[in-house]
Design a protein around this motif. Structure first.
Motif, PDB file in Angstrom:
ATOM      1  N   GLN A  83       0.833  -1.215   0.000  1.00  0.00           N
ATOM      2  CA  GLN A  83       0.000   0.000   0.000  1.00  0.00           C
ATOM      3  C   GLN A  83       0.866   1.262   0.000  1.00  0.00           C
ATOM      4  O   GLN A  83       0.682   2.176   0.812  1.00  0.00           O
ATOM      5  N   ALA A  85       1.132   3.854  -1.999  1.00  0.00           N
ATOM      6  CA  ALA A  85       0.469   5.139  -2.242  1.00  0.00           C
ATOM      7  C   ALA A  85      -0.236   5.629  -0.980  1.00  0.00           C
ATOM      8  O   ALA A  85      -0.165   6.815  -0.627  1.00  0.00           O
ATOM      9  N   LYS A  86      -0.902   4.728  -0.279  1.00  0.00           N
ATOM     10  CA  LYS A  86      -1.592   5.093   0.971  1.00  0.00           C
ATOM     11  C   LYS A  86      -0.591   5.591   2.009  1.00  0.00           C
ATOM     12  O   LYS A  86      -0.815   6.603   2.688  1.00  0.00           O
ATOM     13  N   HIS A  87       0.531   4.883   2.131  1.00  0.00           N
ATOM     14  CA  HIS A  87       1.535   5.285   3.118  1.00  0.00           C
ATOM     15  C   HIS A  87       2.130   6.651   2.774  1.00  0.00           C
ATOM     16  O   HIS A  87       2.394   7.463   3.666  1.00  0.00           O
ATOM     17  N   GLU A  88       2.344   6.910   1.504  1.00  0.00           N
ATOM     18  CA  GLU A  88       2.883   8.202   1.103  1.00  0.00           C
ATOM     19  C   GLU A  88       1.920   9.324   1.480  1.00  0.00           C
ATOM     20  O   GLU A  88       2.340  10.386   1.966  1.00  0.00           O
ATOM     21  N   ARG A  89       0.628   9.094   1.299  1.00  0.00           N
ATOM     22  CA  ARG A  89      -0.367  10.116   1.671  1.00  0.00           C
ATOM     23  C   ARG A  89      -0.359  10.362   3.182  1.00  0.00           C
ATOM     24  O   ARG A  89      -0.429  11.501   3.642  1.00  0.00           O
ATOM     25  N   GLU A  90      -0.265   9.271   3.950  1.00  0.00           N
ATOM     26  CA  GLU A  90      -0.227   9.408   5.411  1.00  0.00           C
ATOM     27  C   GLU A  90       0.981  10.223   5.860  1.00  0.00           C
ATOM     28  O   GLU A  90       0.879  11.124   6.702  1.00  0.00           O
ATOM     29  N   LEU A  92       2.809  12.315   4.100  1.00  0.00           N
ATOM     30  CA  LEU A  92       2.738  13.695   3.601  1.00  0.00           C
ATOM     31  C   LEU A  92       1.842  14.540   4.507  1.00  0.00           C
ATOM     32  O   LEU A  92       2.147  15.710   4.795  1.00  0.00           O
ATOM     33  N   ALA A  93       0.740  13.936   4.987  1.00  0.00           N
ATOM     34  CA  ALA A  93      -0.164  14.663   5.888  1.00  0.00           C
ATOM     35  C   ALA A  93       0.462  14.861   7.265  1.00  0.00           C
ATOM     36  O   ALA A  93       0.213  15.875   7.935  1.00  0.00           O
ATOM     37  N   ARG A 112       9.778   8.099   3.655  1.00  0.00           N
ATOM     38  CA  ARG A 112       9.384   8.656   2.351  1.00  0.00           C
ATOM     39  C   ARG A 112      10.471   8.389   1.303  1.00  0.00           C
ATOM     40  O   ARG A 112      10.163   8.106   0.140  1.00  0.00           O
ATOM     41  N   SER A 116       9.878   6.326  -2.136  1.00  0.00           N
ATOM     42  CA  SER A 116      10.163   6.927  -3.439  1.00  0.00           C
ATOM     43  C   SER A 116      11.122   6.063  -4.254  1.00  0.00           C
ATOM     44  O   SER A 116      11.046   6.032  -5.486  1.00  0.00           O
TER      45      SER A 116
END
Length: 714
Positions: A83, A85-90, A92-93, A112, A116
């Protein structure tokens, strides 16, 4: 189970001297008591006078980190492969909420950066690297520096560039627990272990993974320990220490089962499948690798599934199911390419090529395997390339391409020398021996501590005796007690010396066969190497198809074969000849003679002694043959002298020629037209062609006819 036994429960000694000493001690105890009490009272008064002031409470202690943030970061660190993409969103927030220069922010940047790398977002990776490079001075500056080096090393690793990756971590010894967090150190040593293993330095890889395991004990996270134990099991497999590998992966599974997830279980199941396959437990191997594929599919990660499919293809190759192996490899290849996982792509190509050779598509399959080898060699993955050359040789031999097989075996030998021989071959066996030495050294240290304790007790008794003498003039009694104590110390010293001697002998013997091991060889070879140049005849013996014996009859049968071969070798040799278990199924013999005729006769005798009779293991009769390479030094006809390391390299080359030409043979170098070492290396690199040209004169000997032996009545 171990238990520390308190002094009150120690067994009473039964020696006459001890009983006498105890009786005399009882006679004078009353005299001592008054003085001891007086001295004790004075000591307690002194201690009271020196009592320290109570400590002041700490006033500027740091607040505990936010457990919610810590838990989120730990979860993402654990399953970052899933997951993404989900972890990157978390992350980033979460990033704006963390304080500049904090440990939590650095962990977030590290995570991150790792995401990447896997998603090939170079802009994000560069941003993370810059943030780490610009990290403010403070408590975590050193962590940021190491984190940046780790990310750069991982980027080089992902691109197949092992040398620059290792260079990024060249400053690792400067990072310690005093200036770096245990988590970052654990990651660094784990990555360094993987890089060294890929480069063929199993010795260094073992050292780093053991350091990482010690750090994991401090971190106290089961999943981290399970992951490292899986890596350690992989190293044991590469070193052919399969019992240790199985024990280690079982320990990893116990750790993982406390809190399992698909990614971790996939790694462990994959490793189980590899170990079972190496042990010949084909049903268990297939079940484990199918479970690994299921875990990989559950994870949804393409690279994980690609590797699981490639590993399952490898098992199908070993079982001779070439059509299934090709199908699995062709399913794995596009997944690896999509994930830009170049090592798995290389593995899929190699497996695909071997399957094609097995299906008689030799030219096409050979191209695929060579492309995989070329990729591994360009990224300095010598261990992987060496394994591919060896497998290619085996498959080409089966396809009757003997010239191609001979070339592949020669390339394998050249690379495996770099992988497993620095001063000698099989460096990992020496590492294991060093760990055993350290264990023995601890035993000796405990004995020495016991000796030191006895010495302190002796000094204490001496002081008491002086006090008693001052009180009662017990000079004779003091002499008796000191004499008894001296005798006991002397006996203990003698026992310690005997134990040390036994440990030295044990350290120079192979525990299975009783032959000398490499440590003994390195000491003994000095008498045959005048000023570093060898004088004598060298024989390198490799049991043919030993892995098939382990797979077909079991590892206990394999051990029986090794023990029996060792006995047959000793029976064929003189008492003064040096015979060594060189590693695995290889044996080395050094004979103090330069007589080429004697060397040829001995090689024939060794072939017949090994292959003339099957080895009995219970009710089973196991047919055995061996391939032998030999030569006498200095080299005829020009008297070229070589170091013992170079001499063994040369003999190793002709031993592999014996294998490539059908096994159950001995090839010996009778003469080589080389005046210096550079000329010799040039001819050795093209041994087969040089033989046919006449630049090298070889003696080829044939072992016993196995078909005739099998047909003969018992």
């Amino acid at each position: 189970m171990s238990r520390v036994t308190p002094p009150s429960s120690q067994a009473a000694r039964s020696s006459v001297g001890s009983r006498v000493a105890g009786s005399l001690l009882a006679l004078v105890m009353a005299l001592v008591m008054a003085l001891a009490l007086a001295l004790g009272t004075l000591g307690m008064a002194g201690l009271s006078a020196c009592k320290p002031e109570p400590r002041a409470p700490l006033t500027n202690a740091q607040p505990a980190p936010d457990q919610t943030v810590t838990a989120v970061l730990e979860r993402i660190a654990r399953d970052g492969n899933l997951q993404q993409a989900k972890h990157e969103r978390e992350l980033l927030a979460l990033q704006p909420k963390l304080a500049a220069g904090s440990e939590e922010l650095l962990e977030l940047l590290w995570l991150r950066g790792g995401l990447s790398l896997r998603s090939h977002q170079q802009d994000v990776l560069e941003a993370m690297l810059k943030a780490m490079a610009d990290w403010p001075a403070g408590a975590h500056k050193n962590n940021a520096k190491l984190a940046r080096q780790l990310l750069l090393a991982r980027r080089f690793y992902a691109q197949g560039q092992l040398a620059p990756a290792k260079k990024e971590l060249s400053g690792l010894p400067a990072h310690t627990l005093a200036n770096t967090s245990p988590i970052m150190l654990l990651r660094a040593h784990s990555l360094m272990s993987g890089l060294l293993a890929e480069s063929g330095d199993l010795d260094g890889a073992l050292s780093h993974v053991n350091i990482a395991l010690q750090l994991a004990d401090k971190v106290q996270k089961s999943w981290r320990r399970a992951d490292l134990l899986t890596a350690l099991a992989d190293l044991y497999v590469q070193a052919q220490q399969l019992d240790r590998a199985e024990q280690t992966i079982s320990e990893a599974l116990l750790e993982a089962e406390r809190d399992p997830d698909p990614s971790l279980m996939n790694s462990i199941q994959t490793m189980q499948g590899i170990i079972y396959a190496e042990q010949g437990k084909q049903a268990l191997a297939r079940a484990a690798k199918l479970a690994a594929v299921a875990s990989a599919r559950l994870s949804g990660a393409d690279d994980m599934l690609a590797l699981a499919l490639s590993n399952l293809a490898d098992l199908s190759l070993k079982q001779g199911d070439y059509a299934t192996a090709l199908r699995l490899s062709e399913e794995s290849l596009p997944l690896a390419q999509s994930a830009k996982d170049m090592p798995t792509e290389s593995l899929a190509r190699a497996n695909s090529g071997l399957a094609k050779i097995g299906l008689k598509r030799v030219a096409e399959g050979k191209r695929d395997v060579l492309a995989s080898i070329d990729f591994d060699e360009k990224r300095s993955a010598k261990s992987s390339a060496a394994g591919s050359w060896q497998e290619l040789g085996i498959y080409l031999e089966g396809a009757a391409d003997l010239d191609g097989a001979a070339h592949a075996y020669h390339q394998y030998r050249t690379l495996i020398d770099q992988v497993l021989r620095a001063d000698t071959r099989k460096a990992v066996l020496e590492t294991q021996a060093r760990y055993d030495d350290e264990r023995r050294a601890k035993e000796v240290e405990l004995l020495n501590r016991d000796m030191s304790l006895k010495a302190e007790q002796l000094r204490e008794r001496d002081l008491r005796l002086r006090l008693w003498a001052a009180l009662g003039g017990c000079v004779l009694l003091s002499s008796v007690l000191l004499g008894l104590a001296y005798q006991r110390i002397r006996k203990t010293n003698l026992a310690l010396a005997s134990s040390n001697a036994a440990l030295r002998v044990q350290g120079e013997r192979d525990p299975l066969t009783g032959l000398s091991n490499r440590r003994h060889f390195q000491a003994a070879i000095k008498r045959l190497a005048d000023q570093g140049k060898l004088s004598g005849s060298v024989f390198l013996i490799d049991i043919d198809h030993f892995k098939r014996i382990n797979d077909g009859y079991g590892h206990a049968a394999g051990d029986s074969v090794l023990v029996e071969i060792a006995q047959r070798l000793r029976a064929a040799l003189r008492e003064e000849d040096l015979v060594v278990r060189w590693g695995g199924e290889e044996f080395l013999i050094v004979v103090d003679t330069r007589d080429a005729d004697y060397a040829g006769a001995l090689a024939q005798r060794l072939l017949e002694g090994i292959g003339g009779q099957a080895v009995s293991h219970g009710a089973q009769l196991i047919p055995i043959t061996a391939s032998i390479g030999f030569a006498s030094f200095p080299m005829a006809p020009l008297g070229l002298a070589l170091s013992w390391e170079r001499a063994i390299d040369l003999v190793d080359t002709v031993m592999y020629m014996a294998k490539a030409h059908g096994r159950n043979k001995a090839y010996g170098i009778e003469a080589i037209a080389a005046a210096d070492e550079a000329g010799l290396l040039g001819l050795a690199a093209r041994m087969e062609a040089a033989w046919h040209e006449g630049s090298i004169k070889l003696l080829a000997l044939q072992g016993p006819d196995q078909a005739a032996l099998a047909a003969a009545p018992p």
